[in-house]
Design a protein around this motif. Structure first.
Motif, mmCIF file in Angstrom:
data_model
loop_
_atom_site.group_PDB
_atom_site.id
_atom_site.type_symbol
_atom_site.label_atom_id
_atom_site.label_comp_id
_atom_site.label_asym_id
_atom_site.label_seq_id
_atom_site.Cartn_x
_atom_site.Cartn_y
_atom_site.Cartn_z
ATOM 1 N N HIS A 230 0.785 -1.229 0.000
ATOM 2 C CA HIS A 230 0.000 0.000 0.000
ATOM 3 C C HIS A 230 0.827 1.296 0.000
ATOM 4 O O HIS A 230 0.325 2.338 -0.413
ATOM 5 N N ALA A 231 2.061 1.257 0.483
ATOM 6 C CA ALA A 231 2.813 2.506 0.681
ATOM 7 C C ALA A 231 3.074 3.248 -0.623
ATOM 8 O O ALA A 231 3.055 4.479 -0.660
ATOM 9 N N SER A 232 3.317 2.509 -1.711
ATOM 10 C CA SER A 232 3.644 3.172 -2.978
ATOM 11 C C SER A 232 2.447 3.886 -3.588
ATOM 12 O O SER A 232 2.598 4.632 -4.553
ATOM 13 N N LYS A 233 1.237 3.680 -3.021
ATOM 14 C CA LYS A 233 0.024 4.268 -3.583
ATOM 15 C C LYS A 233 -0.509 5.395 -2.710
ATOM 16 O O LYS A 233 -1.647 5.830 -2.872
ATOM 17 N N ALA A 234 0.301 5.869 -1.768
ATOM 18 C CA ALA A 234 -0.173 6.863 -0.808
ATOM 19 C C ALA A 234 0.543 8.192 -0.984
ATOM 20 O O ALA A 234 1.743 8.243 -1.279
ATOM 21 N N LYS A 235 -0.200 9.283 -0.773
ATOM 22 C CA LYS A 235 0.383 10.620 -0.791
ATOM 23 C C LYS A 235 1.062 10.929 0.541
ATOM 24 O O LYS A 235 2.118 11.563 0.577
ATOM 25 N N ILE A 236 0.463 10.482 1.643
ATOM 26 C CA ILE A 236 1.027 10.651 2.976
ATOM 27 C C ILE A 236 1.123 9.272 3.620
ATOM 28 O O ILE A 236 0.144 8.516 3.650
ATOM 29 N N ILE A 237 2.299 8.935 4.143
ATOM 30 C CA ILE A 237 2.522 7.674 4.855
ATOM 31 C C ILE A 237 2.849 8.017 6.294
ATOM 32 O O ILE A 237 3.727 8.840 6.556
ATOM 33 N N HIS A 238 2.170 7.352 7.212
ATOM 34 C CA HIS A 238 2.346 7.638 8.637
ATOM 35 C C HIS A 238 2.695 6.331 9.355
ATOM 36 O O HIS A 238 1.924 5.379 9.332
ATOM 37 N N LEU A 239 3.882 6.294 9.966
ATOM 38 C CA LEU A 239 4.341 5.098 10.675
ATOM 39 C C LEU A 239 4.456 5.420 12.156
ATOM 40 O O LEU A 239 5.446 6.004 12.607
ATOM 41 N N SER A 240 3.427 5.061 12.924
ATOM 42 C CA SER A 240 3.468 5.229 14.378
ATOM 43 C C SER A 240 4.003 3.933 14.967
ATOM 44 O O SER A 240 3.261 3.106 15.509
ATOM 45 N N LEU A 241 5.304 3.755 14.827
ATOM 46 C CA LEU A 241 5.955 2.486 15.134
ATOM 47 C C LEU A 241 7.293 2.739 15.822
ATOM 48 O O LEU A 241 7.814 3.848 15.812
ATOM 49 N N HIS A 242 7.852 1.678 16.388
ATOM 50 C CA HIS A 242 9.189 1.767 16.968
ATOM 51 C C HIS A 242 10.250 1.752 15.866
ATOM 52 O O HIS A 242 10.008 1.274 14.752
ATOM 53 N N GLY A 243 11.416 2.258 16.198
ATOM 54 C CA GLY A 243 12.548 2.203 15.285
ATOM 55 C C GLY A 243 13.795 1.723 15.991
ATOM 56 O O GLY A 243 13.920 1.824 17.212
ATOM 57 N N LEU A 244 14.701 1.176 15.214
ATOM 58 C CA LEU A 244 16.017 0.759 15.709
ATOM 59 C C LEU A 244 17.080 1.578 14.991
ATOM 60 O O LEU A 244 16.981 1.801 13.785
ATOM 61 N N VAL A 245 18.079 2.007 15.720
ATOM 62 C CA VAL A 245 19.173 2.782 15.129
ATOM 63 C C VAL A 245 20.486 2.092 15.464
ATOM 64 O O VAL A 245 20.773 1.806 16.629
ATOM 65 N N ASP A 246 21.271 1.802 14.424
ATOM 66 C CA ASP A 246 22.625 1.296 14.619
ATOM 67 C C ASP A 246 23.579 2.416 14.226
ATOM 68 O O ASP A 246 23.688 2.773 13.051
ATOM 69 N N PHE A 247 24.257 2.990 15.216
ATOM 70 C CA PHE A 247 25.128 4.129 14.961
ATOM 71 C C PHE A 247 26.461 3.707 14.343
ATOM 72 O O PHE A 247 27.252 4.558 13.941
ATOM 73 N N ASP A 248 26.722 2.398 14.278
ATOM 74 C CA ASP A 248 27.945 1.913 13.648
ATOM 75 C C ASP A 248 27.705 1.485 12.205
ATOM 76 O O ASP A 248 28.541 1.728 11.335
ATOM 77 N N ASP A 249 26.582 0.840 11.957
ATOM 78 C CA ASP A 249 26.268 0.349 10.617
ATOM 79 C C ASP A 249 24.889 0.845 10.224
ATOM 80 O O ASP A 249 23.871 0.320 10.695
ATOM 81 N N PRO A 250 24.791 1.865 9.356
ATOM 82 C CA PRO A 250 23.491 2.445 9.006
ATOM 83 C C PRO A 250 22.522 1.441 8.411
ATOM 84 O O PRO A 250 21.303 1.604 8.533
ATOM 85 N N TYR A 251 23.053 0.396 7.761
ATOM 86 C CA TYR A 251 22.174 -0.545 7.072
ATOM 87 C C TYR A 251 21.466 -1.497 8.030
ATOM 88 O O TYR A 251 20.603 -2.255 7.620
ATOM 89 N N ARG A 252 21.819 -1.444 9.296
ATOM 90 C CA ARG A 252 21.122 -2.273 10.284
ATOM 91 C C ARG A 252 20.003 -1.514 10.982
ATOM 92 O O ARG A 252 19.270 -2.088 11.786
ATOM 93 N N SER A 253 19.869 -0.233 10.727
ATOM 94 C CA SER A 253 18.741 0.520 11.270
ATOM 95 C C SER A 253 17.452 -0.007 10.643
ATOM 96 O O SER A 253 17.458 -0.561 9.549
ATOM 97 N N ALA A 254 16.339 0.187 11.342
ATOM 98 C CA ALA A 254 15.082 -0.379 10.841
ATOM 99 C C ALA A 254 13.891 0.272 11.506
ATOM 100 O O ALA A 254 14.003 0.851 12.598
ATOM 101 N N VAL A 255 12.735 0.175 10.842
ATOM 102 C CA VAL A 255 11.440 0.479 11.442
ATOM 103 C C VAL A 255 10.767 -0.853 11.737
ATOM 104 O O VAL A 255 10.780 -1.770 10.911
ATOM 105 N N ILE A 256 10.187 -0.967 12.937
ATOM 106 C CA ILE A 256 9.627 -2.244 13.384
ATOM 107 C C ILE A 256 8.115 -2.260 13.146
ATOM 108 O O ILE A 256 7.375 -1.478 13.750
#
Length: 959
Positions: free
Chosen positions: A776-802
Motif C-alpha cells: 500500500h505505501a507506494s500508492k499513498a500521498k502521505i505515509i504515517h508510521l506510528s511504530l518503533h525504530g532501531l538505530v545502529d550508529f555503527d552500521d546504518p544498514y542495520r537501522s530499521a522500522v519495526i
C-alpha cells in the motif's frame, strides 16, 4: 606528513605489493600441478624455464621463448602445454616489471590458447585470470584488473576441493586490491573472509599476523587509529604466544605501523618506542627499504616535537637509501614519499625554495609521464596517478608553500594560486568517487577527504576579507556545497537514470540482484558464528554480480551512463534563490576542525559567518543534546545560548526583510541539534522562526516526479507489539543498546485521528505488517508510521522500522525501500530516533530518514529522540491538520509546536516533549491553501458586480 609504511603494499621496493605474493603462490601451484608428459620437448623446456624463474634469470626466459617458437617441437605441442609455457613467460615479464608484456602473454594464454582447450584444469585457468588482473592493476588499469580478479574468484569459490589456505590467500590479496582502490568497505569484507579461514586452520599464526598488519595499515589510511590500535594489540598477542613463528621483518612492519598509529594520536613516547623496536630488528644493509621507513618515522616524530634539523637529517638518510634502491630498478613511490616529508619539514623551517624543489621532485617521481602547468602541478584531466591520496597530499603541500609565500610577501596572488590547487584536489576526489558502485564505499572514501574542503573554504573566505571580491565568497560557498549529500545525490541520479533510461527488464534485473545482495547482508547480521563464513561468501558473490551487471549496463546503454554520471553541479546562488520563498533563509553549515562556517542565502542577501569550533562548543553540543533527550535534566541556559551564539545569532541579526523561516543544512555534530529548541536568551527559536532541515541546497524545492497518482491521500500504520518483542529482537541480533522498547498503547489513536483528517486508510496491530506496507505505501500521498525504530550508529544498514511482530518478517531496513518505490509527498516517522544514525561529515545522517528520501519520499517528519506517546499524538495530529489547510511543512510543524507549548503545563514544556520532531526535505505546501478557490471566486463575483454597476450607472446617465 606520511609514513611510507602506512601504504606498505604500494611502496615495497621488491614490488611484493598487493597480490604479488599470491601470484608467486599461483606460479607454485601451476608448477606442482604439472605431471610429466610424454612430450619430452615440453618437459625439458618447462624445467629450464622454471629453473630460470627460481634463480631470477627472467631475461633468459624472454630470449628462450623466441628460440622455442621457431622449433618444430613447440609447434607440435597441444594447447594445454603450449599455454603453460606462455604462462611462464608472462610470469617472467611480470617479475621484470614489464606489465604490458605480461598482459600480452596472459591474455594470449587465457583467450587464444586456453580458451577452447578441454585439457586445461579450471583451477589453472582461474590462476591465470588472477595473474592477468594483477598485471592490469600495475598498469593502473583498474577496471579490467577488477574484472579478471572477480572472474578468477568466482571460479575458485565454485571449486569444492580448492585448498582452504590457498582460498584464504586469495581473499587476503583481493582485500589488498580493494584497499589500494580506497574501497575500505569491501577491503574489510575480504580481509574478514581471509581471517576467518586462518583462524580455523592450524599453523597459520604467521599469516594471521601478516593480515592483521594489513588491517592496521588500512585503518591508518582511513584514519581509524583506535581500530588500528586494537589490531596492533591482537598482532603482538600472537607474537607473544608464538614468537618463533613470526618473521622478524614482519614484526618490524607491525612496530612501524604501530609507531605511525601512536604518532597520529600524538602519543609520541609510544611512537618513539615502536620506531626504536623496529630499527633494532632491521639491518640497514639487508633491509634498506624498511630501515628507511624506520628513519622516516623517527623524523616524523622529531618534526612534531619541533626538532626540525634532526628530522631533516634522518629524512635525508631515508631518501638516500631509497635512491639507491631506485637505481636498482625498485619503485619510485617511496622516493616520492621521502621528498614529500622533506618538503613538509622544510616548509616548517621556512626554507620555501628548497621545499618547492623537493615537492617538484616528488611530483616527478609520482607522475613520471604526466604534463604539468606553470607551477609544476599536474594537469588533472590527463593525470595517471596510481595513488590519488598521495597526489592530494602533495597538492596540499603546494597550498602550504603558497600560503607561506603570502605570509612573507602579503601578495594575495599566492592565496589565489592556493585556491586553484584546491580546485584540482576537488577534481581528484570527484574522479575517485566515480570508481565506486556502492554507497558505503563512497561514504568511507569521502569521510577522510572533507578536511581538504575545509582548507579551501578558509582560503576563499580569507581572500574575500582581503579583497572584498564577492567572487571569493561564492567560491567558499561552492566548496562547502560540493560536500553536501554528494553520495545521496549520486544515488538519486542512479535510481532515476535506471528507471528512465533503461527498459523494464533491466530495472527488474537490477532490483533482483540488489534485493539478493541486501538479503545476504541482512542474513549476515543475524547469522551465528558457524554460518557467517558461508553467508559472507554469498554476500561477496552477490556484490560482484551486481557490480558486473551495472558496469555492463553502463557500457551498453549510453543514455543511462550519461545521466548516472552527469556532473552534480552545485546550484548557483541565483538558482538557489529562485527555489526558495521570500520569507525563508537557507543556512548551510560546514564544521571544520577549528571553525564553524555558515552561509546565509535569501532572495536578496548572501553572506557568510565564521565562529570558533573548540572544546567549549563541542561540550555545549553534548550537554544540550543530552538534556533535550531527558526530561529529568534541566536545559542549561549557558549551553543553549552558546550554541545559539555560535551558529545563528550573528546571521539572524544581519538578515533584512521579513524572514521568519529557516531551512538549515547541518554538518557534522550539528546534525544532533534541534535548532528550534535553542534559546536566544528570551525565547526558543521556534517562537520566532519555522525551522526545516535539508541534506543539500540542490535538494530544495525539486519538482515532484510522482510515478503515479496516489490511490489514497493517507495510509497509516500503528502497532502496540507483543510482550515478546524485545526478546525477539535480541534473538535475531537486531537489538542495539540497553534501552528496552515498550508497547505503544496510543499508536492506534494516533493514526486513526490522522486518518480522519484525510479520510485515509489505517492498518493497526496485526494488520500493520511489513507485507501490507509494501502493498500500500507506494500508492499513498502521505505515509504515517506510528511504530518503533532501531538505530545502529555503527552500521546504518542495520537501522530499521519495526512493524507488527506477529509475522516472521517485521523489520523494514533501508535496503528494503529499494523494492517498492514510494510516491509519497510526506512520510511521518513517529518511530523513535528515526532522524538519528551514523553521521558522515558532509553527507549527513545515514539512517531511516535518508532511506525514505532515496525511496522516493519528498518530505520526512522524523524524530531525533524518543519522546512520549502523548506529546507525539498531539503534535502529529496538529501538524497534519495544518498540512491539510495548505500550510507549508515547516510552518505546519511550527504552529503545531507553538500550539503544544501554549497548552502544555510548565513541566511538559521541556524540549524533550516537542523538539524531537523535525521536518526534512522541501519547504513548500503539500496541499493548496484551504478555501483559496472560493476566495478567488468571491473576489471575481465582486469585481463583475462592480463592473455591471458601473455599466448600469452610465446607461442611466446617458438616458
Amino acid at each position: 606528513m606520511k609514513n611510507s609504511n602506512s601504504l606498505p603494499r604500494k611502496n615495497s621496493p621488491k614490488r611484493m605489493t598487493v597480490l604479488r605474493p599470491l601470484l608467486l603462490l599461483s606460479i607454485a601451484l601451476l608448477t606442482l600441478s604439472w605431471t610429466p608428459n610424454t612430450n619430452d620437448f615440453f618437459s625439458l623446456y618447462y624445467q629450464i624455464i622454471n629453473d630460470n624463474i627460481k634463480n631470477e634469470r627472467y631475461e633468459a626466459n624472454i630470449d628462450l621463448i623466441q628460440e622455442l617458437k621457431a622449433k618444430s617441437g613447440y609447434q607440435e605441442l597441444d594447447c594445454y602445454h603450449k599455454g603453460k609455457l606462455l604462462h611462464k613467460i608472462g610470469v617472467s615479464h611480470y617479475m621484470l616489471l614489464q606489465d604490458d608484456e605480461a598482459v600480452t602473454f596472459y591474455e594470449e594464454v587465457a583467450f587464444n590458447v586456453w580458451k577452447d582447450c578441454p585439457e586445461v584444469p579450471i583451477s589453472e585457468m582461474a590462476n591465470t585470470l588472477y595473474n592477468l588482473g594483477v598485471s592490469y592493476q600495475y598498469l593502473n588499469n583498474w577496471e579490467p584488473a577488477k574484472k579478471y580478479i572477480d572472474q578468477s574468484l568466482q571460479i575458485i569459490e565454485s571449486l569444492r576441493d580448492y585448498p582452504l589456505l590457498d582460498l584464504a590467500d586469495k581473499y587476503y590479496g583481493i582485500g589488498n586490491f580493494y584497499s589500494l582502490l580506497n574501497d575500505y568497505f569491501r577491503s574489510q569484507l575480504y580481509y574478514s573472509k581471509a581471517l576467518n579461514i586462518y583462524e580455523v586452520l592450524d599453523d597459520t599464526e604467521s599469516w594471521r599476523f601478516i593480515l592483521l598488519n594489513e588491517l592496521i595499515a588500512m585503518d591508518i589510511n582511513f584514519k581509524e587509529f583506535h581500530k588500528a590500535k586494537k589490531s596492533i594489540e591482537d598482532a603482538l598477542a600472537i607474537y607473544d604466544t608464538y614468537p618463533n613463528e613470526i618473521d622478524p621483518i614482519n614484526l618490524a612492519k607491525v612496530y612501524l605501523n604501530a609507531g605511525t598509529t601512536h604518532l597520529e594520536l600524538k602519543e609520541y613516547t609510544n611512537a618513539r618506542l615502536m620506531a626504536n623496536n623496529a630499527l633494532e630488528l632491521l639491518d640497514e644493509l639487508t633491509e634498506p627499504f624498511y630501515y628507511s621507513i624506520g628513519l622516516e618515522l623517527v623524523a616524523m616524530i622529531q618534526t612534531e616535537e619541533g626538532k626540525l634539523k634532526e628530522a631533516e637529517n634522518n629524512m635525508y638518510r631515508a631518501l638516500n637509501l631509497r635512491k639507491a634502491l631506485y637505481l636498482k630498478g625498485e619503485s619510485q613511490h617511496a622516493i616520492a614519499a621521502a621528498y614529500e616529508n622533506l618538503c613538509d619539514i622544510l616548509i616548517r623551517q621556512g626554507a620555501l625554495a628548497r621545499a618547492d624543489q623537493h615537492l617538484s621532485h616528488a611530483f616527478d617521481m609520482l607522475l613520471p609521464h604526466d604534463d604539468f602547468d606553470a607551477n609544476h602541478l599536474p594537469i588533472i584531466q590527463t593525470s595517471r596517478a596510481r595513488d590519488d591520496e598521495q597526489l592530494i597530499r602533495l597538492m596540499e603541500l603546494k597550498t602550504k608553500i603558497f600560503e607561506a609565500k603570502y605570509q612573507n610577501s602579503q601578495n594575495v596572488g599566492f592565496l589565489d594560486a592556493s585556491l586553484n590547487v584546491q580546485h584540482k584536489i576537488d577534481s581528484i576526489v570527484k574522479r575517485g568517487l566515480l570508481s565506486f558502485q556502492f554507497q558505503q564505499s563512497k561514504l568511507e572514501f569521502l569521510e577522510i577527504r572533507i578536511a581538504h574542503y575545509a582548507k579551501a573554504i578558509k582560503d576563499a573566505l580569507r581572500l574575500y576579507d582581503l579583497t572584498n571580491d564577492v567572487f571569493y565568497l561564492n567560491e567558499a560557498y561552492e566548496f562547502s556545497s560540493k560536500t553536501k549529500a554528494l553520495v545521496l545525490q549520486q544515488e538519486l541520479n542512479r535510481i532515476n537514470a535506471l528507471s528512465t533510461n533503461t527498459d523494464k527488464e533491466t530495472v527488474l534485473e537490477e532490483q533482483a540482484l540488489r534485493e539478493h545482495m541486501n538479503g545476504q547482508q541482512a542474513s549476515l547480521f543475524e547469522a551465528d558464528e558457524a554460518d557467517k563464513d558461508s553467508i559472507l561468501q554469498e554476500y561477496l558473490i552477490a556484490q560482484n554480480r551486481l557490480d558486473a551487471f551495472l558496469q555492463k549496463v553502463e557500457q551498453n546503454q549510453p543514455e543511462y551512463y550519461n545521466q548516472r554520471y552527469k556532473f552534480l553541479k552545485v546550484p548557483t546562488l541565483e538558482e538557489t534563490r529562485q527555489r526558495i520563498p521570500k520569507d525563508l533563509a537557507v543556512v548551510e553549515f560546514f564544521v571544520a576542525k577549528d571553525s564553524i562556517y555558515s552561509f546565509w542565502i535569501t532572495k536578496t542577501q548572501f553572506f557568510a559567518k565564521t565562529a570558533p569550533f573548540d572544546d567549549a562548543v563541542q561540550d555545549a553540543i553534548d550537554t544540550f543534546v543530552s538534556q533535550c533527550n531527558s526530561p529529568l535534566q534541566s536545559i542549561s541556559p549557558a549551553a543553549s545560548q552558546l550554541l545559539f551564539e555560535k551558529t545563528l545569532q550573528e546571521g539572524l541579526q544581519e538578515l533584512n526583510g521579513n524572514i521568519d523561516r529557516l531551512s538549515i543544512i547541518p554538518d557534522g555534530p550539528l546534525h544532533t541539534v534541534s535548532f528550534e529548541a535553542l534559546s536566544n536568551g528570551n525565547n526558543f527559536v521556534i517562537n520566532d522562526y519555522a525551522v526545516s532541515y535539508a541534506y543539500a541546497a540542490a535538494l530544495l524545492n525539486q519538482e515532484n516526479e510522482m510515478g503515479q497518482k496516489p490511490q489514497w491521500e493517507y495510509v497509516g500504520f500503528g502497532a502496540e507489539y507483543s510482550q515478546q518483542l524485545n526478546e525477539k529482537l535480541k534473538t535475531s541480533k537486531r537489538f542495539f543498546g540497553d534501552e528496552l522498547l515498550g508497547q505503544l498503547t496510543m499508536s492506534r489513536q494516533e493514526i486513526e485521528d490522522a486518518a480522519a483528517i484525510f479520510k485515509g486508510v489505517t492498518f493497526v496491530n496485526e494488520e500493520a505488517s511489513l507485507s501490507n506496507f509494501f502493498s500500500h505505501a507506494s500508492k499513498a500521498k502521505i505515509i504515517h508510521l506510528s511504530l518503533h525504530g532501531l538505530v545502529d550508529f555503527d552500521d546504518p544498514y542495520r537501522s530499521a522500522v519495526i512493524f507488527d511482530d506477529s509475522e516472521e518478517v517485521y523489520l523494514l531496513s533501508p535496503q528494503d525501500l529499494y523494492k517498492n518505490r514510494l510516491n509519497a509527498e510526506l512520510v511521518l516517522l513517529s518511530a523513535c530516533h528515526s532522524a538519528s544514525g551514523k553521521i558522515y561529515q558532509g553527507e549527513g545522517v545515514q539512517g531511516m530518514s535518508k532511506a525514505f528520501l532515496l525511496g522516493g519520499a519528498q518530505n520526512i517528519l522524523s524524530s531525533l529522540w524518543n519522546a512520549t506517546e502523548t506529546s507525539s499524538l498531539l503534535l502529529t495530529n496538529s501538524f497534519l491538520k495544518n498540512i491539510k489547510t495548505g500550510e507549508a511543512t515547516d510552518i505546519a510543524l511550527q504552529k503545531a509546536k507553538l500550539n503544544y507549548l501554549e497548552t502544555a503545563t510548565p513541566s511538559q514544556q521541556h524540549p524533550y516533549y516537542w523538539a524531537n520532531f523535525i521536518i526534512l526535505g522541501e519547504v513548500d505546501s503539500i496541499y493548496p491553501k484551504e478555501n483559496s478557490l472560493y476566495l478567488w471566486m468571491g473576489i471575481g463575483v465582486l469585481v463583475l458586480g462592480f463592473i455591471f454597476f458601473l455599466l448600469f450607472r452610465n446607461q442611466m446617465i446617458f438616458k
